[in-house]
Design an enzyme around this catalytic site. Sequence first.
Site, mmCIF file in Angstrom:
data_model
loop_
_atom_site.group_PDB
_atom_site.id
_atom_site.type_symbol
_atom_site.label_atom_id
_atom_site.label_comp_id
_atom_site.label_asym_id
_atom_site.label_seq_id
_atom_site.Cartn_x
_atom_site.Cartn_y
_atom_site.Cartn_z
ATOM 1 N N ARG A 169 -38.736 184.863 52.144
ATOM 2 C CA ARG A 169 -38.995 184.654 53.565
ATOM 3 C C ARG A 169 -40.181 185.505 54.023
ATOM 4 O O ARG A 169 -40.298 186.675 53.643
ATOM 5 C CB ARG A 169 -37.751 185.001 54.376
ATOM 6 N N LYS A 208 -38.998 176.463 56.906
ATOM 7 C CA LYS A 208 -38.717 175.697 58.120
ATOM 8 C C LYS A 208 -39.999 175.200 58.791
ATOM 9 O O LYS A 208 -39.935 174.381 59.708
ATOM 10 C CB LYS A 208 -37.908 176.558 59.097
ATOM 11 N N GLY A 247 -18.264 179.915 51.818
ATOM 12 C CA GLY A 247 -17.359 180.576 50.889
ATOM 13 C C GLY A 247 -18.114 181.580 50.044
ATOM 14 O O GLY A 247 -19.347 181.627 50.049
ATOM 15 N N HIS A 248 -17.355 182.387 49.339
ATOM 16 C CA HIS A 248 -17.930 183.360 48.422
ATOM 17 C C HIS A 248 -17.122 183.341 47.128
ATOM 18 O O HIS A 248 -16.108 182.642 47.018
ATOM 19 C CB HIS A 248 -17.940 184.757 49.052
ATOM 20 N N ASP A 249 -17.579 184.106 46.179
ATOM 21 C CA ASP A 249 -16.984 184.135 44.846
ATOM 22 C C ASP A 249 -15.451 184.106 44.890
ATOM 23 O O ASP A 249 -14.819 183.295 44.216
ATOM 24 C CB ASP A 249 -17.469 185.396 44.123
ATOM 25 N N ASN A 261 -13.388 183.054 47.062
ATOM 26 C CA ASN A 261 -12.830 181.787 47.518
ATOM 27 C C ASN A 261 -12.861 180.742 46.418
ATOM 28 O O ASN A 261 -11.898 179.979 46.236
ATOM 29 C CB ASN A 261 -13.599 181.276 48.730
ATOM 30 N N ASP A 308 -19.605 183.806 40.918
ATOM 31 C CA ASP A 308 -21.046 183.942 41.126
ATOM 32 C C ASP A 308 -21.828 183.926 39.817
ATOM 33 O O ASP A 308 -22.755 183.133 39.643
ATOM 34 C CB ASP A 308 -21.356 185.251 41.852
#
Length: 388
Positions: free
Chosen positions: A48, A73, A136-138, A140, A166
């Site tokens: 970014r 964007k 979500g993350h790992d 989840n 992950d």
Amino acid sequence: MNSLPPSGLDTNGPLAGIRVLELGGIGPAPYAGMLLGDLGADVIRVDRPEEAGIANPAPVLHRGRRSLTLDLKHPESTAIVLALAADTDIVIEGFRPGVAERLGVGPEALLARNPALVYGRMTGWGQDGPLAQEPGHDINFIALTGALHAIGTREEPVIPLNLLGDMGGGGLLLAFGVVSALVSAGVTGRGQVVDTAMSDGSASLLAMVHGFLAQGRWKDERASNTIDGGCPWYGVYRCADDRHVALGIGDRRSYAALVDTLGLQDEPAFTHQYDRAAWPAMRERLTAVFAGRDRDAWARTFEGRGACVSPVLSLTEAPDHPHNAARGTFLAGADGGVEPAPVPRFSGTPAARPEPAPVVGAHTDEVLAQAGYAPEAVARLREDGVVR
């Protein structure tokens, strides 16, 4: 710690000459990029613009990259990505399903520019299904595949860092997937989309356990099986200095070496290794025995005995272990820290030592010039806030 061993062979790695465009992301997608870069691929990471000029926020995961700042964007960024994709072998993105398409950099647009392109997508739940748009993350992802349920004590699951979702089920699988698709593209001339989901990947990592379950050799209860801490000769024990040793007994020979080394061969509880009725007494006795000496004293006692007993080392201790040092398993990082060496190892095209993670945006002008942008065009993009 040792540096990577010198070699008279090609030390550019087996992926030398392959170009990868990594569209930002955190965790598993950068890990895939790191693996590809470690093996010689030219990885260009899109960061970014607001982060331009700062020290890299992920000094190990972002090593071996070139960094281009680009505001995805901004409408003009689409043309830049398309120009880069025309001369790229692999694109990696970790957006939620549909985001890349809305930005104009989805697989349909990029494959139209480069039909042999491999487009790797990294998500938690995959590109379709009821949860595809859910965050979500790992934890989840591994929760819904049964992996989290299977790891821990009888009382509750234990979080296995973010290794299963992950890294193993995500980044490693993505790297494997895009390289597999690259091989196919080399044969057919046609690229394709690689849909990598951490939930799918963590389910795949349970293949052996599901096989045991189908055979009736696995109880669907934590700490009830041989390799989940359920048996006394496969687990960890606290030592006198509050550090631990790990027992990884997997056969009768190593079990005999354990029992003989500890002088327990004549005790009834240790007569039959697989006698579950004796396991509580066996565990109680082993707990008492290992509590009597320090961890490193036990390590010296078991050295060379073939009993599969190892000291549980901390993250800071592990690089200095003689085996890890001899193998060069860890490298000294540019910032004075430690990082893992490239894996796996290749006899004909060994990997070079990875370059440190760059300052964010350090290669913006260089990459744009290679994509055909003249200096005045780059200056205009900078003025418009497309790059920085």
